[in-house]
Each structure stands twice: as C-alpha cells, then as structure tokens.
Design an enzyme around this catalytic site. Structure first.
Site, short mmCIF file in Angstrom:
data_model
loop_
_atom_site.label_atom_id
_atom_site.label_comp_id
_atom_site.label_asym_id
_atom_site.label_seq_id
_atom_site.Cartn_x
_atom_site.Cartn_y
_atom_site.Cartn_z
N ASP A 190 -107.90 46.33 37.22
CA ASP A 190 -108.83 47.45 36.99
C ASP A 190 -108.55 48.17 35.67
O ASP A 190 -108.44 49.40 35.63
CB ASP A 190 -108.74 48.47 38.14
CG ASP A 190 -108.81 47.84 39.52
OD1 ASP A 190 -109.43 46.78 39.65
OD2 ASP A 190 -108.26 48.44 40.46
N GLU A 356 -119.18 46.89 42.79
CA GLU A 356 -118.26 47.97 42.45
C GLU A 356 -118.06 48.02 40.93
O GLU A 356 -118.68 47.27 40.18
CB GLU A 356 -116.91 47.74 43.14
CG GLU A 356 -116.22 46.44 42.74
CD GLU A 356 -115.01 46.12 43.60
OE1 GLU A 356 -114.82 46.76 44.63
OE2 GLU A 356 -114.26 45.19 43.23
#
Length: 466
Positions: A190, A356
């Site tokens: 991420d 997402e």
C-alpha cells in the site's frame, strides 16, 4: 551501550564495544545495513552463512563457486518481521532464515507470531571489529552460532571460542542485485509517495503478518526514486493511537500549512475489529506523527463499505479532498484544518470494477481517478482508471493500466500511488505486488515503474518490471 554505524563504501560493519543486556525490551548495540549482503565467519576466513537442503550451514564460497552456491550465500537484510529495531534475513528465493528446534533453516513466512519471532534476530557487537553477533528475538539468551559447520541457536557462553563462533562479518553479497525492484528491501504494501523538501517520501503498510495485523508505519525518502533512506517508524498504533492497536493499513500523507497529515486505517486486535480511518500530524514529512484527534476521523459503520484506504488530493486552488473505501468509493472536501469535513458533502463515486485503494491526481486540466480491482490476495489484483472534469467527478472509465506479468513472475500488482517529478512531465507509479518469487497476498513488496501518457492524455499500459 554504544551504537554502531554502517560506513558507506566499505564491506564491514563499524561497531563500538558493548555487552548484551537481556531485558524485557532489550536495546541492541549494533545496526546492520539493509539490502543484499553475505555473512562471513570471523574465525573461518572465506566461509559464509548459506542454506542448502533447507538447513543453514557455514561453507567456503569463492568467485569460482557455482552460481547456486553464491545465491545460497546471499541474503537480503530486511526490517525484522517481529520488530523494526531488529532484522530478518531473506533468501534470494523469498524464504526467511529462522530457528526451529534450535537449528537454523529457511522457510516460507507464514505470517503468524511464532514464525515472525523465530525469524527475527537482533544485532550486537561481534568478537572483532567489523563483526556482529545475531541474538534471537524470542530467546535473547541465545545466538546464532556455527558448530561443526552447521548453524545453531545456542545459549550464550562467555568464552572466546563461543564469541568467535557466533560472530560474522557483514560482507558484500556473493550474488549482487540485478533488478531495480523492489525499491525498498523487505515486506511492505500500500505505498504512498509525495514530494516534500525536494525529496520523494514513501510511506507503506508493514507486511508479512497473517491477517495483515501489522501495527506500525515507516517512512523512506529518496532524491532519485532508486536509493532510499529508512527513517524508521513514524507512527505505531500500539503506543500512539488510543482507538487502534492493529491493522495499520494504507498510509497516505498530504501537506498543508507547513504541516504533514498522515491518513490511515486501523482497528482493534480483539473485540470489535472493524476498521476505522484516522489522521495524524507532524511538522516533518519523516515524522514522528501524533494522532491529531484522539478518535477516528471516520468511525466504522458510519458509511457502507469498509472504512480503509484513505487518500487526499489537493487541487490547484488549495482545496483538499479525502477519498476512501472498500466496496464503495467516497469523496468529501476537507475543511482547512485537514482533520474535519461536512458530512453533507460526502459523495459516492464508485466506478465499475472498483474494489479499493482510490487515488486521484491532475494533469493538464484533467482529473484522473485510479483504483484497485479484485482482492489483494489474488494474482489478478490490478489497477484501472477513469477521467473526469472535477475532483468530485463525474468519471468516465478508461480501463486497466497495470496488471500481472506472469512470464516475469510478477503477480498481484495494485494499491498504488502516483508522483510527478517536480517541474517535469515525468511520472512514476508506485505499487505493491506479491514478493518475487515466493510472495502472496500477505507477503508483498513495493515496486516503482514509469507511467506515461499518449497524445490524448490517456495513460499508456504500464509494464511492471523486475
């Protein structure tokens, strides 16, 4: 104790003398350089730590040794799986050096607490200058030692022979790195990159935990997107966040008014583990950050979908917008304080295929909304995008631009960020992928590649590289 330092341009660890102090929270004297390294025994010149048949050994290695031998004698020194102040040793094929029944071996990271502890070692000064001794994280009275050329985890003995058998020089790798990626050693995911004070700054989820249960974020900086400086832990949910002690996911940093705001998602390790969004603040892009509110910015259940993956885009007029969500994508203008917003202005902007990790940037008057499709545990995790005329949309889907490349062993390319080199039209995409070659959805690493546009402003297909 006195600390150690790595002197660039040498192949030795320069250390000051100290003694091991075994406490509940030990402080270790030595620091190791991260990246590819080999470990040479101080009392058997030319003999190096290697793995063969799954077991750790001490064997002679020379430039004439077979390529596989040189590979087996090369480890990547990474952030400790159980503690960022210690180290883990990853093999070229993605396994980790660990102890099992006091024997050293290499195994795939399962992500559970036992494995992480068994694969973490803390450095203290070795028996001679330029050497280090490796102390077990979960058995601090034991050190890695060679015995009959096998590697064991033995109880420390205050003898010259034991100190020599448990000391290793940190040497140049027998199998030097030949690829650009991953850009930072170890398991991270991420990634979010910004430019601040003339440098690129990268923030990432600490990976390698079963259930993605890491608790802290680290910051790295670079002048060239290639060579990165590790600035250590900048926020740890355990001591720093009152409402979360687990699931330190997806950090994103934005600057405003001379301060830096870190948006993050987290939850509790037990009880109600629902994820919530928080914001922390610092006067420096390298932290440390402190929880700005003492409570979530967005509480679990306030909106449908999972409250994860925050991202902030600041437009040319100085207005900042918060994006977030799994299952549903939302956006809201932030107030000038960067820590509040008007709930009446929240908008749902979920594009087709969205799962997402929303990310927004602007180029030549066009707004780009990017996101990740499919599950992060899937090799088909990938990035798609849309374009729009405002930060709030509406958005026109344009398609997938980053996905797996199986012929190169690259899988699960997603949860990215984008950064532009200041004053240019040079763009980079920073993303995570399954660690090559033995990674999966919880053993991920960070990669960087160029991102280019065609004459119509559409993003060209991005080829993930090794």
């Amino acid at each position: 104790m006195t600390g150690g330092r790595w002197t660039a341009g040498t192949a030795a660890l320069v250390l000051a003398g100290s003694a091991l102090v075994a406490t509940a929270a030990p402080v270790y004297a030595a620091t190791l350089p991260t990246g590819a390294r080999s470990l040479e025994a101080v009392n058997y010149s030319g003999h190096y730590v290697r793995h063969t048949g799954g077991l750790g050994r001490l064997d002679p290695v020379t430039s004439a040794s077979p390529a596989q031998t040189r590979l087996d004698a090369t480890f990547t020194v990474v952030n400790g799986l159980a503690s960022p102040s210690c180290y883990s040793f990853q093999t070229k094929d993605g396994l980790f050096l660990r102890h099992y029944d006091w024997r050293l071996r290499v195994d795939a990271n399962t992500g559970d607490a036992t494995f992480r502890a068994d694969a973490t070692f803390c450095a203290v000064d070795g028996s001679v200058a330029g050497s280090a001794s490796l102390v077990s994280y979960n058995y601090p009275s034991r050190r890695i030692r060679h015995r009959d050329f096998g590697l064991w985890l033995d109880a420390y003995q205050d003898t010259a022979a034991f100190r020599a058998d448990s000391s290793f020089r940190i040497a140049a790798p027998w199998a030097p790195r030949t690829s650009r990626n991953p850009v930072i050693p170890g398991l991270f995911a991420d990634p979010h990159v910004i430019v601040a004070n003339g440098r690129y700054h990268l923030y990432a989820t600490t990976d390698g935990y079963a259930g993605w249960g890491g608790t802290y974020y680290k910051a790295f900086s670079s002048a060239d997107m290639v060579n990165w400086t590790d600035h250590g832990v900048v926020l740890d949910h355990g001591p720093d966040v009152s409402w979360a002690d687990d699931s330190a996911w997806a950090p994103a940093v934005a600057a405003a008014g001379g301060r830096y705001y870190l948006y993050f998602s987290g939850g509790a390790a037990s009880g109600n583990t629902a994820k919530q969004l928080g914001v922390a603040v610092s006067d420096s892009p390298t932290g440390p950050f402190r929880d700005a509110l003492g409570r979530p910015l967005i509480a679990a259940g306030r909106y449908s979908g999972q409250a994860i993956d925050p991202m902030v885009f600041t437009d040319d007029d100085g207005r900042s917008y918060l994006y977030w969500g799994q299952g549903a994508a939302r956006v809201v203008p932030l107030n000038a304080d960067m820590t509040s917003f008007d709930p009446a202005q929240v908008r749902v902007i979920t594009p087709s295929g969205y799962n997402e990790a929303p990310f927004v940037f602007k180029r030549n008057g066009t707004y780009y909304l990017m996101w990740s499709e499919n599950d992060t545990r899937s090799e088909d995790y990938r990035v798609a995008y849309a374009t729009g005329t405002s930060p709030m949309g509406p958005w026109t889907r344009r398609g997938v631009v980053l996905q797996k490349r199986l012929e190169a062993g690259i899988k699960g390319t997603g949860h990215h960020s984008v950064v532009r080199t200041p004053g240019t039209d040079t763009w980079y995409v920073v993303y995570h992928r399954f660690a090559v070659p033995a990674g999966n959805g919880t053993n991920r690493e960070v990669a960087v590649d160029r991102m280019e546009f065609d004459a119509n402003g559409m993003i060209r297909s991005i080829v993930p590289t090794l």
